[in-house]
Design a protein around this motif. Structure first.
Motif, short mmCIF file in Angstrom:
data_model
loop_
_atom_site.label_atom_id
_atom_site.label_comp_id
_atom_site.label_asym_id
_atom_site.label_seq_id
_atom_site.Cartn_x
_atom_site.Cartn_y
_atom_site.Cartn_z
N GLY A 37 -31.46 -78.37 14.62
CA GLY A 37 -32.31 -78.64 13.47
C GLY A 37 -32.33 -77.55 12.42
O GLY A 37 -33.31 -77.38 11.71
N ASN A 38 -31.23 -76.82 12.31
CA ASN A 38 -31.16 -75.75 11.32
C ASN A 38 -30.78 -76.34 9.96
O ASN A 38 -29.62 -76.61 9.67
CB ASN A 38 -30.13 -74.72 11.78
CG ASN A 38 -30.08 -73.51 10.89
OD1 ASN A 38 -30.50 -73.56 9.73
ND2 ASN A 38 -29.56 -72.42 11.41
N GLU A 39 -31.80 -76.54 9.10
CA GLU A 39 -31.55 -77.23 7.83
C GLU A 39 -30.68 -76.41 6.88
O GLU A 39 -29.86 -76.96 6.15
CB GLU A 39 -32.88 -77.56 7.15
CG GLU A 39 -33.58 -78.73 7.81
CD GLU A 39 -35.04 -78.81 7.45
OE1 GLU A 39 -35.46 -78.15 6.47
OE2 GLU A 39 -35.77 -79.53 8.16
N ARG A 40 -30.86 -75.10 6.93
CA ARG A 40 -30.07 -74.25 6.03
C ARG A 40 -28.59 -74.40 6.30
O ARG A 40 -27.78 -74.47 5.40
CB ARG A 40 -30.50 -72.79 6.22
CG ARG A 40 -31.07 -72.19 4.95
CD ARG A 40 -31.33 -70.72 5.14
NE ARG A 40 -30.09 -69.95 5.24
CZ ARG A 40 -30.06 -68.68 5.59
NH1 ARG A 40 -31.15 -68.03 5.87
NH2 ARG A 40 -28.91 -68.03 5.65
N LEU A 41 -28.28 -74.44 7.60
CA LEU A 41 -26.89 -74.58 8.01
C LEU A 41 -26.32 -75.90 7.48
O LEU A 41 -25.21 -75.96 6.96
CB LEU A 41 -26.83 -74.55 9.54
CG LEU A 41 -25.48 -74.31 10.18
CD1 LEU A 41 -25.29 -72.83 10.41
CD2 LEU A 41 -25.38 -75.05 11.50
N VAL A 42 -27.12 -76.97 7.63
CA VAL A 42 -26.66 -78.28 7.21
C VAL A 42 -26.49 -78.32 5.69
O VAL A 42 -25.52 -78.88 5.18
CB VAL A 42 -27.64 -79.36 7.70
CG1 VAL A 42 -27.25 -80.73 7.17
CG2 VAL A 42 -27.69 -79.37 9.21
N ILE A 43 -27.42 -77.69 4.98
CA ILE A 43 -27.31 -77.68 3.51
C ILE A 43 -26.08 -76.89 3.07
O ILE A 43 -25.32 -77.34 2.20
CB ILE A 43 -28.61 -77.09 2.89
CG1 ILE A 43 -29.74 -78.10 3.07
CG2 ILE A 43 -28.41 -76.76 1.41
CD1 ILE A 43 -31.12 -77.56 2.77
N ASN A 44 -25.84 -75.77 3.73
CA ASN A 44 -24.61 -75.01 3.44
C ASN A 44 -23.38 -75.88 3.57
O ASN A 44 -22.49 -75.88 2.73
CB ASN A 44 -24.47 -73.84 4.44
CG ASN A 44 -25.24 -72.63 3.98
OD1 ASN A 44 -25.67 -72.57 2.83
ND2 ASN A 44 -25.44 -71.69 4.88
N GLN A 45 -23.35 -76.61 4.69
CA GLN A 45 -22.20 -77.46 4.97
C GLN A 45 -22.11 -78.57 3.92
O GLN A 45 -21.01 -78.89 3.45
CB GLN A 45 -22.34 -78.05 6.39
CG GLN A 45 -21.21 -78.98 6.80
CD GLN A 45 -20.02 -78.23 7.32
OE1 GLN A 45 -19.89 -77.02 7.11
NE2 GLN A 45 -19.14 -78.92 8.02
N ALA A 46 -23.27 -79.12 3.56
CA ALA A 46 -23.27 -80.20 2.56
C ALA A 46 -22.72 -79.68 1.23
O ALA A 46 -21.95 -80.38 0.55
CB ALA A 46 -24.68 -80.74 2.38
N ILE A 333 -16.04 -82.15 10.26
CA ILE A 333 -17.30 -82.10 10.99
C ILE A 333 -17.68 -80.68 11.41
O ILE A 333 -18.82 -80.27 11.26
CB ILE A 333 -17.25 -83.05 12.21
CG1 ILE A 333 -17.12 -84.49 11.70
CG2 ILE A 333 -18.50 -82.89 13.08
CD1 ILE A 333 -17.00 -85.52 12.75
N SER A 334 -16.71 -79.92 11.92
CA SER A 334 -17.01 -78.55 12.33
C SER A 334 -17.59 -77.76 11.17
O SER A 334 -17.15 -77.91 10.02
CB SER A 334 -15.74 -77.86 12.82
OG SER A 334 -15.47 -78.25 14.13
N TYR A 335 -18.57 -76.90 11.51
CA TYR A 335 -19.16 -76.03 10.50
C TYR A 335 -18.14 -74.98 10.11
O TYR A 335 -17.52 -74.35 10.96
CB TYR A 335 -20.42 -75.38 11.06
CG TYR A 335 -21.13 -74.49 10.08
CD1 TYR A 335 -21.88 -75.04 9.06
CD2 TYR A 335 -21.04 -73.11 10.18
CE1 TYR A 335 -22.53 -74.24 8.15
CE2 TYR A 335 -21.69 -72.30 9.28
CZ TYR A 335 -22.44 -72.87 8.26
OH TYR A 335 -23.08 -72.07 7.35
N GLY A 336 -17.98 -74.78 8.84
CA GLY A 336 -17.05 -73.74 8.41
C GLY A 336 -16.47 -74.07 7.04
O GLY A 336 -16.21 -75.24 6.74
N GLY A 337 -16.29 -73.07 6.21
CA GLY A 337 -15.99 -73.29 4.80
C GLY A 337 -14.57 -73.65 4.46
O GLY A 337 -14.28 -74.76 4.01
N THR A 338 -13.68 -72.70 4.69
CA THR A 338 -12.34 -72.84 4.13
C THR A 338 -11.64 -74.09 4.61
O THR A 338 -10.95 -74.76 3.86
CB THR A 338 -11.50 -71.60 4.50
OG1 THR A 338 -12.36 -70.48 4.56
CG2 THR A 338 -10.43 -71.36 3.48
N SER A 339 -11.83 -74.41 5.89
CA SER A 339 -11.05 -75.52 6.43
C SER A 339 -11.44 -76.83 5.76
O SER A 339 -10.59 -77.67 5.49
CB SER A 339 -11.20 -75.60 7.94
OG SER A 339 -12.29 -76.41 8.29
#
Lengths: 361, 647
Positions: A37-46, A333-339
């Protein structure tokens, strides 16, 4: 139509785009659960996804020949950046990251696009199937960045880069006996590779072969991942209900092992649905590639579709314990920027070829 | 475009690409089907096994310790309780690590500074600090590690005031075993202590998982199984680090049973007080059921020191004290019975027909074995003149028993007196009971591989020589004598109370093998002699008889600790304290229906049995019969006696 052909009305392939968006949105939900439930993480990914899709649209607007012309320059830039990374890079345990003060990024990630682009550009005006000299040049184009990336050390990315180049050759109609002898060569080179591998890489291979030998150390990841997958059963434990991921038994459950979360919470049905979506993306991309008018676009797009498959296969094989643990993210799906950005940029290239198929030259 | 372009066959290249793309897609399809098959295998075929493994990962069974049963005396006075106490704990993950010069201090630095602060507020010894640091290193950061147990009021309030400055420091309540009875009760109740390695081996691990303490001595040890109760269980969900997130299921522990002792604390304390500064032991028994009413071993020690690990200095102080406070004299102590043994010898002679109630012996003050020049003396120079068994008991005439012993022979004496329980454990509900020595030819052969000498029979007949009894044996044997041969196994626990139950489960007394009565008149004669000890004008303990409102039977004894050379005179006031005689007295009352039997052994007394020990007996008899009112009790003992007499 715009006469110059430089910029056209975006002609996106909506079936592909819709499935990509659907998988990405589903991925955000999985990530929300996986990160507890880490919203910041999800927003980053979004945000990354939005950037990626924006990039996709922009690239889709540009004509393929632009990339063909740029590819050698991009290649040269990539090599320079890799060398720079080798000298000034920083990162956790390995020198993969280049800090450009504004953004930190991995040049090796860029090469996943640039290498197949360059090989495709190289073969664009050759008679296909290519002759051995042309193949040799192509192999050199592929191997130089690979070696630089292996030295980082990042065996997984090096192999992906190598494969994306090799797929171009395969799609260019490289003769079967050449393909088989190259495969034989790689097989023969494997023991030599082993000698040049880092200890942690060797351990990964060892652990893959026998995870139970070290259940608390290296084998932990594979064992816990298999438990996560297996305990999900047919229909899963439900969103946010996966014990393996929620209670942190599953390692790296927001990044490389996120498919374990999907398998645990949504079960076999969820996994099959996802695999079907991926199959559609790959199939559709190959179809779009085959519709392209020029050789460069066909080879590049086909290679990108195939490398997308490799991501899915290596990641899925890893979490189910049929392939060794290699740091390959689950696409979209995986969290992470460049990819994410490079992946979506790849689909931008595919759509560019599709959108411009009618008025090249 | 390039010149090569017209050579390129777009159509052929496109179809080449298409065939390769088809092959690629076909291979991809196969690969994804394999991957899907792998998922199916794991998620459908192996589902059960992985589901179980996932549960095993997250679900842990925790044991919940039961609360230990209480121990009460016969009047419901609490002797062992679980007292709420407070301990100081530190949870390392909650420690605040401030920045010093822009850098966060390390965890161990944070811990050290917290400990330093705490040392200003509460007493923390270096060993406590080291122990804490050791345990802390082995614990997870979210686990609270105890630093100090049983904080006192002042320490509690000091910490409470400074709480805000000490993040991670917690005060946690727990139950501490506490013994309010003090030193007088310790040998009897015993104490609990931390479970050690050797005990762990013999334990039901599951039941003791959550326990840190176990009964070490006394009733606490013997009744461990009853007092402990049964552990409960908690099924908890934990994360990968082992942190408990929630309780899924709980089975409450079942508390241990409360024990109702036969002991009367008031009698016990009266005995303790009456012994003043002397070391020794007193045992009081209700002869009608074997209830141990008092069982004193003096000196004692504070059991509370041992509960949470005694400090080295306290331990060596107790261990090295000259009077051996750790030694349970009542249970294990070996004493020469001296003249308190004479009633049994007299009864052996009478019941075996070696003598009868009229058999007379002349006491001249000295007794000689044939062809032996060494005299065996009476305590009164010049002797007591003609005496029968009864008057020999009354005046404690050694010569009578010298002669009887020689006539009887050591083995006959042994075989008869053995029936009273000498030389064997009484079977009391405690571990580690001493057995004493009741000598015989066989015993001496087995023990020393030596023949028996006639002179040894002579002194054995007055309770000296090889004879060794425990205070408990002496009390139990005297009770048997008082009860006309009927025996009860001495017991400390007479009732059990299950947790939450109102009613006490009273245990029925356990009878021992009775001593057969050949002629009731013989028994009456011996008991009569003991009655005379207290009640006749020439009895050795006539002083206590004068003060009593009920009739007492008793026998005094004075046992030499140190052999006197010929012609040397014993003077208690000049001799070294540790070489003084032991003073003994056994008694029961009331004579006609005995309700209490006491055996008193005072070590290194200034006086003898009749002057030092007998007055203590009177105090106890008064306490029990008059003050506690048991003289009025309806008992069945008189009927039992009558029945035995008639048989």
């Amino acid at each position: 139509m715009i006469a110059s052909g430089w910029i056209g009305r975006p002609r996106l392939d909506y079936p592909l785009l819709i499935v990509l968006i659907m998988v990405s949105i589903a991925g955000l939900f999985v990530l929300y659960s996986a990160s507890d439930g880490n919203e910041r993480l999800v927003i980053n990914q979004a945000i990354r996804l939005l950037v990626g899709f924006a990039g996709l649209v922009i690239i889709a607007l540009l004509p393929p020949r632009l990339f063909r012309h740029w590819s050698f320059w991009l290649y040269a830039l990539g090599i320079v950046l890799l060398l720079a990374t080798a000298m000034f890079g920083e990162g956790r345990g390995s020198d993969r990251w280049l800090d450009l003060s504004v953004v930190r990024f991995q040049p090796s990630e860029l090469m996943k696009l640039v290498v197949p682009m360059t090989v495709a550009a190289w073969l664009h005006n050759k008679l296909l199937p290519p002759d051995w000299k042309e193949v040799f040049i192509a192999v050199v184009i592929i191997v130089v960045p690979m070696l630089l990336i292996v030295r980082q050390p990042d065996l997984g990315t090096a192999l992906l880069v190598g494969m994306s180049g090799a797929f171009v050759l395969f799609l260019a109609g490289l003769r079967w006996r050449v393909i088989l002898s190259l495969i034989g060569l790689v097989a023969a080179a494997a023991p030599i590779m082993w000698m040049f591998m880092h200890e942690y890489q060797r351990n990964r291979v060892r652990t893959f072969i026998n995870p139970e030998a070290d259940p608390l150390g290296q084998g932990w990841n594979i064992i816990q991942s298999k438990i996560a997958v297996g305990s999900g059963g047919l229909s899963g434990k439900g969103w946010m209900q996966g014990t393996q991921s929620q209670l942190e038994f599953l390692p790296e459950h927001t990044t490389d092992f996120i498919m374990g979360v999907i398998a645990e919470e949504f079960g076999l049905l969820g996994v099959l649905l996802l695999l079907l979506a991926y199959l559609f993306i790959i199939g559709r991309s190959l179809y779009l590639a085959s519709q392209a008018r020029d050789t460069f676009s066909r080879l590049l797009c086909g290679s990108l579709a195939m490398i997308f498959f490799v991501y899915v296969m290596v990641n899925g094989g890893m979490i189910t314990g049929i392939l060794p643990v290699v740091g390959v993210p689950l696409p979209l799906i995986s969290y992470g920027g460049t990819s994410i950005v490079t992946l979506l940029a790849g689909f931008g290239l595919i759509m560019s070829a599709w959108g411009h198929r009618r008025f090249i030259r | 475009m390039s010149s090569l372009h017209h050579i390129k066959d777009e159509h052929a290249e496109k179809s080449l690409f298409r065939s390769r793309a088809k092959i690629a897609f076909f291979l991809i399809l196969i690969a994804l089907v394999i991957l899907a098959a792998r998922f199916t295998y794991l998620q459908v075929w192996k589902y059960g096994s992985f589901r179980a493994q996932a549960d095993k990962n997250r679900i842990r069974i925790q044991t919940v310790a039961p609360s230990r049963g209480m121990i009460y005396d016969r009047n419901g006075i609490l002797l062992a309780e679980n007292k709420p106490a407070y301990r100081l704990e530190i949870t390392t993950e909650r420690l605040v690590r401030p920045r010093v010069a822009g850098k966060r201090i390390s965890l161990s630095q944070a811990l050290d500074s917290t400990l330093d602060e705490l040392e200003l507020l509460v007493t923390i010894t270096p060993s406590q600090r080291n122990r804490f640091l050791r345990v802390s290193r082995q614990s997870k950061p979210f686990q609270a590690v105890p630093l100090r147990l049983s904080l006192n009021e002042r320490e509690l309030s000091r910490i409470a005031v400074n709480r805000h400055r000490l993040p991670g420091v917690e005060i946690t309540p727990y139950l501490n075993r506490y013994y309010p009875g003090g030193k007088a009760m310790t040998h009897l109740i015993g104490y609990v202590g931390r479970i050690d390695e050797s005990e762990l081996a013999g334990l039901d691990r599951e039941n003791y998982q959550a326990n840190t303490h176990i009964g070490k001595t006394g009733v606490e040890r013997y009744r461990e199984a009853l007092l402990h109760g049964e552990s409960g269980f908690e099924k908890v969900e934990t994360n990968a680090q082992g942190r408990v997130l929630r309780v899924l299921e709980r089975e409450d522990p079942r508390a241990g049973q409360d024990l109702m002792l036969a002991v009367d604390v008031r009698l016990q304390l009266a005995a303790w007080e009456a012994m003043s500064e002397y070391s020794g032991s007193i045992v009081a028994i209700d002869p009608n059921n074997g209830d141990v009413l008092a069982m004193v071993s003096k000196p004692g020690f504070d059991a509370n020191l041992f509960v949470n690990g005694i400090t080295q200095s306290d331990y060596s102080r107790i261990l090295n004290a000259p009077d051996r406070p750790l030694y349970n004299r009542a249970l294990k102590g070996g004493y020469e019975p001296g003249s308190t043994f004479k009633p049994f010898v007299a009864l052996a002679g009478l019941e075996s027909g070696t003598i009868n109630v009229e058999t007379r012996v002349f006491s001249s003050g000295e007794f000689y074995l044939p062809n032996v020049s060494r005299p065996y003396r009476d305590w009164r120079p010049g002797g007591h003149g003609w005496v029968t068994a009864r008057s020999a008991l009354q005046k404690s005439v050694n010569t009578y028993f010298y002669e009887l012993g020689v006539k009887l022979g050591i083995d006959n004496m042994h075989d008869y007196i053995q029936q009273f329980g000498f030389g064997q454990p009484t079977g009391i509900d405690l571990y580690g009971e001493g057995v004493g020595i009741l000598p015989s030819r066989g015993w001496k052969r087995a023990r020393f591989n030596q023949p028996w000498y006639p002179g040894e029979t002579v002194i054995a007949a007055i309770g000296q020589g090889y004879n060794v009894v425990t205070p408990l044996q002496l009390a139990s044997a005297t009770a048997t004598l008082a009860m006309n041969g009927k025996r009860y196994i001495p017991r400390l626990v007479r009732g059990l109370k299950k947790y939450g139950h109102k009613d006490v489960d009273w245990l029925s007394p356990t009878e021992g093998v009775p001593v057969p009565v050949v002629n009731p008149l013989n028994w009456a004669e011996v008991r009569g002699g003991m009655e005379d000890v207290v009640n006749s004008s020439t009895g050795t303990a006539r002083k206590i008889g004068k003060g009593a409102t009920y009739r007492i039977a008793g026998k005094s004894g004075t046992a030499q600790v140190f052999g006197l050379a010929k012609g040397q005179k014993y003077d208690a006031s000049t001799i070294d304290r540790r070489l003084r005689n032991n003073a003994l007295f056994v008694a029961w009352a009331p004579v006609e229906a005995p309700k209490i039997v006491v055996a008193i052994i005072i070590e290194h007394a200034m006086g003898g049995g009749s002057s030092t020990a007998a007055p203590i007996a009177l105090i106890l008899l008064d306490k029990w019969l008059i003050e506690a009112g048991h003289l009025e009790d309806e008992t069945i003992s008189s009927q039992i006696q009558d029945q035995q007499v008639m048989r």
